[in-house]
Scaffold this active site. Structure first.
Site, PDB file in Angstrom:
ATOM      1  N   LYS A  22     -13.979  -4.041   7.920  1.00 13.78           N
ATOM      2  CA  LYS A  22     -13.479  -2.838   8.654  1.00 13.78           C
ATOM      3  C   LYS A  22     -14.266  -1.662   8.413  1.00 13.78           C
ATOM      4  O   LYS A  22     -14.812  -0.832   9.169  1.00 13.78           O
ATOM      5  CB  LYS A  22     -11.902  -2.585   8.463  1.00 13.78           C
ATOM      6  CG  LYS A  22     -11.560  -1.029   8.553  1.00 13.78           C
ATOM      7  CD  LYS A  22     -10.158  -0.771   8.394  1.00 13.78           C
ATOM      8  CE  LYS A  22      -9.839  -0.327   6.898  1.00 13.78           C
ATOM      9  NZ  LYS A  22     -10.012   1.132   6.524  1.00 13.78           N
ATOM     10  N   ASN A  23     -14.282  -1.298   6.889  1.00 15.93           N
ATOM     11  CA  ASN A  23     -15.064  -0.182   6.706  1.00 15.93           C
ATOM     12  C   ASN A  23     -16.724  -0.457   6.736  1.00 15.93           C
ATOM     13  O   ASN A  23     -17.297   0.798   6.649  1.00 15.93           O
ATOM     14  CB  ASN A  23     -14.756   0.325   5.106  1.00 15.93           C
ATOM     15  CG  ASN A  23     -13.261   0.667   4.992  1.00 15.93           C
ATOM     16  OD1 ASN A  23     -12.641   1.042   6.016  1.00 15.93           O
ATOM     17  ND2 ASN A  23     -12.798   0.802   3.836  1.00 15.93           N
ATOM     18  N   CYS A 119      -3.185  12.073   3.777  1.00 19.33           N
ATOM     19  CA  CYS A 119      -2.504  10.913   4.128  1.00 19.33           C
ATOM     20  C   CYS A 119      -1.843  10.454   2.849  1.00 19.33           C
ATOM     21  O   CYS A 119      -1.919  11.103   1.995  1.00 19.33           O
ATOM     22  CB  CYS A 119      -3.432   9.847   4.740  1.00 19.33           C
ATOM     23  SG  CYS A 119      -4.553   8.775   3.466  1.00 19.33           S
ATOM     24  N   ARG A 124      -7.537  14.177   0.580  1.00 17.45           N
ATOM     25  CA  ARG A 124      -8.536  13.617   1.379  1.00 17.45           C
ATOM     26  C   ARG A 124      -9.297  14.698   2.116  1.00 17.45           C
ATOM     27  O   ARG A 124      -9.367  14.493   3.403  1.00 17.45           O
ATOM     28  CB  ARG A 124      -8.230  12.319   2.136  1.00 17.45           C
ATOM     29  CG  ARG A 124      -7.619  11.282   1.257  1.00 17.45           C
ATOM     30  CD  ARG A 124      -7.240   9.881   2.014  1.00 17.45           C
ATOM     31  NE  ARG A 124      -8.351   9.355   2.206  1.00 17.45           N
ATOM     32  CZ  ARG A 124      -8.570   8.197   2.846  1.00 17.45           C
ATOM     33  NH1 ARG A 124      -7.485   7.627   3.490  1.00 17.45           N
ATOM     34  NH2 ARG A 124      -9.764   7.458   3.172  1.00 17.45           N
ATOM     35  N   ASP A 311      -9.484   0.108  -3.287  1.00 18.11           N
ATOM     36  CA  ASP A 311      -8.705  -0.504  -2.294  1.00 18.11           C
ATOM     37  C   ASP A 311      -8.238  -1.973  -2.782  1.00 18.11           C
ATOM     38  O   ASP A 311      -7.688  -2.676  -1.834  1.00 18.11           O
ATOM     39  CB  ASP A 311      -9.824  -0.610  -1.098  1.00 18.11           C
ATOM     40  CG  ASP A 311      -9.978   0.471  -0.281  1.00 18.11           C
ATOM     41  OD1 ASP A 311      -9.546   1.462  -0.378  1.00 18.11           O
ATOM     42  OD2 ASP A 311     -10.858   0.337   0.634  1.00 18.11           O
ATOM     43  N   ARG A 403      -3.683  -1.824  10.579  1.00 14.28           N
ATOM     44  CA  ARG A 403      -4.779  -1.250  10.690  1.00 14.28           C
ATOM     45  C   ARG A 403      -6.329  -1.786  10.258  1.00 14.28           C
ATOM     46  O   ARG A 403      -7.335  -1.665  10.827  1.00 14.28           O
ATOM     47  CB  ARG A 403      -4.769   0.076   9.953  1.00 14.28           C
ATOM     48  CG  ARG A 403      -4.023   0.941  10.714  1.00 14.28           C
ATOM     49  CD  ARG A 403      -3.805   2.400  10.016  1.00 14.28           C
ATOM     50  NE  ARG A 403      -5.268   2.807   9.606  1.00 14.28           N
ATOM     51  CZ  ARG A 403      -5.633   3.388   8.510  1.00 14.28           C
ATOM     52  NH1 ARG A 403      -4.691   3.559   7.584  1.00 14.28           N
ATOM     53  NH2 ARG A 403      -6.919   3.489   8.147  1.00 14.28           N
TER      54      ARG A 403
END
Ligand code: EPU
Length: 427
Positions: A22-23, A119, A124, A311, A403
């Site tokens: 994803k990233n 968030c 952030r 993560d 997500r």
């Protein structure tokens, strides 16, 4: 809102294939804004954030061709950028929308991007992205919740010597993309070295960018006049792979994880080995994980790559709850990334939090209950806890996990987990 219902106690056995990162896919798609030509991207994970990114690019005037959503192959053609705006409605669902700021500034010299705001895991800020663009000649103001950026007199960004005060992944990616079309040379020091940054460099280079130093903390970019269309396959998702490795380990299973990149998982493998988990590298894209009869606690500190990824912190915490003894987990990247801990405590874990440090005492016998997912990776940690809990665990608000994890329910079921998605409506 959808929920997951997990009946714990099943060891995972079999083989599971990892999707694209994803990233990595997010910046790679944003990079398509840098050229008028067609960019084909493969191995895009079928997750919500990538659908949001495709909507954002389409909003800006790019043609995004896909057979159907979700898709793993996207063809993007930004022959013109009609609206250099990332609106609040899209940014609020995905902070990574900020990744369009650098390419827009490079391509059209103007951008209006909603401020992402905080968030669940921390404040952030994006101050480092903005300071770097200012150093490259951009004029930036913020008003009414939007970043308003422009290069004065319709000119181009200029190369600059930028030393990031703090290592930032999307900050490095944004400025890499901005510098690719800037006038002159940009030097980025204290850059992020994450494999996703290196993947973006590989893609930009195929588009004609001149970049040196990938994989190191100093990147040198010589701006070019024009970038071209290309084709790119994103790297495997190391966090999804790490999550499945932790799932195999925590259930005392025997799992083979395919389509992954073991070389990107060094710190995660080493740390889990420290708890007694066994790994075999079957080949360059395949890892086998086996649990240990007795896991032992081991301290862990999150760090920028090549250190242990933040993560993977929630997933490691789940594993540590099942280990004998004490594990001290220190979160150095985000200031509020222990929200999963209090949910794990409700399931029976012994975890005490002191600022950025969590002290986990194990082993704990989890008993299933209803828990709330607070962010993407916290959700993954709770899924792991559910896999070893007695009875039924219900995870609420799983839109967070959608997500970033492609088909997690189907993939876990295929290796023996008792997990199902229950569709719900409203909150
Ligand atoms: N920071 C600042 N100012 C900035 C930018 C960052 O103070 O201008 C701080 C952050 O607040 C944080 C630290 O620097 O404390 C590192 O943040 P970074 O900018 O590296 O994070 P990011 O780029 O916003 C990416 C990933 C995250 C991942 C982090 C850290 C993407 C799209 N997101 O975020 O992934 O946790 O790097 O590795 O690449 C996830 O996938 O669940 C996720 C949160």
């Amino acid at each position: 809102m959808d929920k997951f219902v997990i009946k714990g106690g099943k060891a995972l056995h079999g083989s599971v294939a990892i999707s694209g990162a994803k990233n990595s896919a997010l910046p790679v798609m944003a990079a398509a804004l840098l050229t008028t030509e067609e960019v084909s991207v493969h191995n895009i994970p079928k997750v919500r954030d990538l659908i949001t990114m495709s909507k954002l690019l389409a909003f800006m005037g790019a043609k995004v061709s896909i057979a159907e959503l979700p898709a793993s192959d996207y063809v993007i053609e930004a022959s013109m950028v009609s609206d250099a705006v990332a609106p609040y409605e899209l940014v609020k669902t995905m902070r990574a929308s900020i990744l369009t700021l650098g390419p827009l500034m490079a391509r059209v010299g103007v951008a209006r991007v909603s401020l992402p705001g905080g968030c669940a895991i921390g404040a952030r800020p994006v101050d480092l992205h903005l300071a770097a663009l200012e150093k490259m000649g951009a004029e930036i103001t913020t008003s009414h919740g939007y970043i308003e950026a422009k290069v004065p007199n319709g000119g181009k960004l200029k190369g600059a010597h930028i030393v990031f005060e703090k290592i930032t992944v999307t900050g490095t990616e944004n400025i890499l993309m901005a510098a690719a079309l800037a006038k002159g040379e940009t030097i980025l020091e204290n850059s992020a070295r994450e494999p996703e940054v290196t993947d973006l460099v590989a893609m930009l280079r195929k588009m004609g960018a001149q970049i040196e130093g990938d994989g190191t903390a100093t990147l040198r970019i010589r701006g070019v006049e024009k970038l071209y269309g290309t084709e790119h396959t994103v790297i495997p998702d190391r966090i999804e792979a790490g999550t499945f490795l932790a799932a195999g380990a925590i259930t005392d299973g025997d799992l083979t994880v395919t389509n992954c990149a073991p070389e990107d998982l060094g710190a995660v493998i080493a740390k889990m080995q420290g708890t007694g988990v066994r790994f075999d590298e079957i080949d360059k894209t395949t890892l086998r994980v086996r649990g240990a009869k007795r896991l032992v606690g081991s301290d862990m500190t999150t760090e920028e790559y090549p250190g242990f990824a933040t993560d993977m912190q929630a997933q490691y915490m789940a594993l540590a709850t099942q280990a004998e003894g004490t594990s001290v987990i220190t979160e150095t990247i985000f200031e509020n990334r222990f929200l999963h801990a209090s949910e794990m405590v409700r399931m029976g874990a012994n975890i005490s939090i002191d600022g950025r440090r969590a002290v986990v005492r194990g082993p704990a016998q989890f008993s299933g209950t209803t828990v709330q997912a607070s962010d993407l990776r916290a959700s993954a940690g709770l899924v792991l806890a559910g896999l070893v809990a007695n009875g039924e665990t219900i995870i609420d608000r799983v839109y967070h996990i959608d997500r970033g994890y492609e088909g997690i329910v189907e993939k876990l079921r295929s290796v023996g987990a008792d997990i199902e998605r229950v569709h719900g409506s409203g909150s």
